[in-house]
Design an enzyme around this catalytic site. Structure first.
Site, PDB file in Angstrom:
ATOM      1  N   SER A 120       0.834  -1.190   0.000  1.00 13.68           N
ATOM      2  CA  SER A 120       0.000   0.000   0.000  1.00 13.68           C
ATOM      3  C   SER A 120       0.877   1.252   0.000  1.00 13.68           C
ATOM      4  O   SER A 120       1.652   1.455  -0.929  1.00 13.68           O
ATOM      5  CB  SER A 120      -0.948  -0.049   1.209  1.00 13.68           C
ATOM      6  OG  SER A 120      -1.980   0.891   1.085  1.00 13.68           O
ATOM      7  N   ASP A 188      -9.590  -4.079  -5.710  1.00 13.45           N
ATOM      8  CA  ASP A 188      -8.871  -3.276  -4.710  1.00 13.45           C
ATOM      9  C   ASP A 188      -8.824  -1.828  -5.184  1.00 13.45           C
ATOM     10  O   ASP A 188      -8.150  -1.507  -6.173  1.00 13.45           O
ATOM     11  CB  ASP A 188      -7.452  -3.832  -4.537  1.00 13.45           C
ATOM     12  CG  ASP A 188      -6.623  -3.044  -3.523  1.00 13.45           C
ATOM     13  OD1 ASP A 188      -7.054  -1.976  -3.078  1.00 13.45           O
ATOM     14  OD2 ASP A 188      -5.508  -3.521  -3.190  1.00 13.45           O
ATOM     15  N   HIS A 201      -8.115  -5.254  -0.411  1.00 15.17           N
ATOM     16  CA  HIS A 201      -6.822  -4.657  -0.065  1.00 15.17           C
ATOM     17  C   HIS A 201      -6.225  -5.268   1.202  1.00 15.17           C
ATOM     18  O   HIS A 201      -5.059  -5.020   1.507  1.00 15.17           O
ATOM     19  CB  HIS A 201      -6.992  -3.149   0.117  1.00 15.17           C
ATOM     20  CG  HIS A 201      -5.711  -2.382   0.145  1.00 15.17           C
ATOM     21  ND1 HIS A 201      -4.857  -2.315  -0.937  1.00 15.17           N
ATOM     22  CD2 HIS A 201      -5.109  -1.658   1.136  1.00 15.17           C
ATOM     23  CE1 HIS A 201      -3.809  -1.563  -0.626  1.00 15.17           C
ATOM     24  NE2 HIS A 201      -3.934  -1.167   0.634  1.00 15.17           N
TER      25      HIS A 201
END
Length: 220
Positions: A120, A188, A201
């Site tokens: 991320s 996602d 995610h």
């Protein structure tokens, strides 16, 4: 393809931070870096992700890489950066720290090689560190440091999960492309333009064994 507004993505990232901050880390083993191992795994955790290396991704990926590469010695490094939505230069701080770590370790341990892991916001950190700008991506920012070209051969593999630059049409190209595995789960919203499933995610830990196999194939 429908593009999700940036404020909605920021809300999703904030929700991710709140969700993972609420997870318990009891029993999660903390990895510590050791000098001059065969392989050093540097991990940039995701936004608000608990755990030394990151409970959702970094820790399971490190353990899988360590298991896969035995009997080689494998150490870990937790990239020192805020990994939050409050610090405006969060990614830049991670970018600076990761590059400094690689340079320092490479100088101290001439035979050591590296696996870089980013999840991320942490994927933005790794992107910037290898010269792929995350500026314009969610929780991204401009490049402030890059791993020197002479050290590029010592970067054995790069493992990215939920990489925000993919949502704006970028990917890892050039020197590191063949050494990179970039995971983006269907739906996602952090890495897929138009994605609407924030739960997608949160599931990248399930890819730890596959990521470790890829890293092992590049270490040789």
């Amino acid at each position: 393809m429908l593009r999700v507004p940036r404020n909605r993505l920021l809300s999703a990232a904030a929700a991710l931070g709140l969700a993972v901050t609420g997870l318990t880390v009891a029993g999660a083993p903390a990895a510590s870096a050791a000098p001059c191992t065969d392989i050093d795994v540097a991990v940039a955790r995701g936004t608000g992700e608990p755990g030394s290396l990151g409970l959702l991704v970094g820790q399971p990926v490190f353990q899988a890489v360590q298991n896969r590469l035995r009997p080689r010695s494998v150490s870990s490094y937790r990239v020192d950066y805020p990994a939050d939505l409050i610090e405006p230069a969060s990614v830049q701080r991670g970018n600076t720290d990761l590059v400094a770590h690689v340079r320092t370790q490479a100088a101290a341990c001439p035979q050591q090689r590296f696996v870089l892991v980013g999840y991320s916001q942490g994927a933005n950190v790794v992107d910037n560190s290898i010269g792929i700008s995350s500026d314009g991506a969610i929780v991204g920012g401009p490049i402030v440091a890059t791993i020197p070209a002479e050290l590029a051969p010592r970067i054995a593999a790069i493992l990215l999960f939920g990489n925000p630059i993919r949502a704006i049409g970028r990917s890892v190209t050039g020197t590191y492309q063949s050494r990179t595995k970039d995971y983006c789960a269907d739906g996602d919203p952090i890495c897929q333009a138009g994605g609407t499933n924030i739960l997608a995610h949160l599931g990248y830990g399930s890819q730890a064994d596959d990521a470790a196999a890829f890293a092992a194939s590049k270490v040789g």
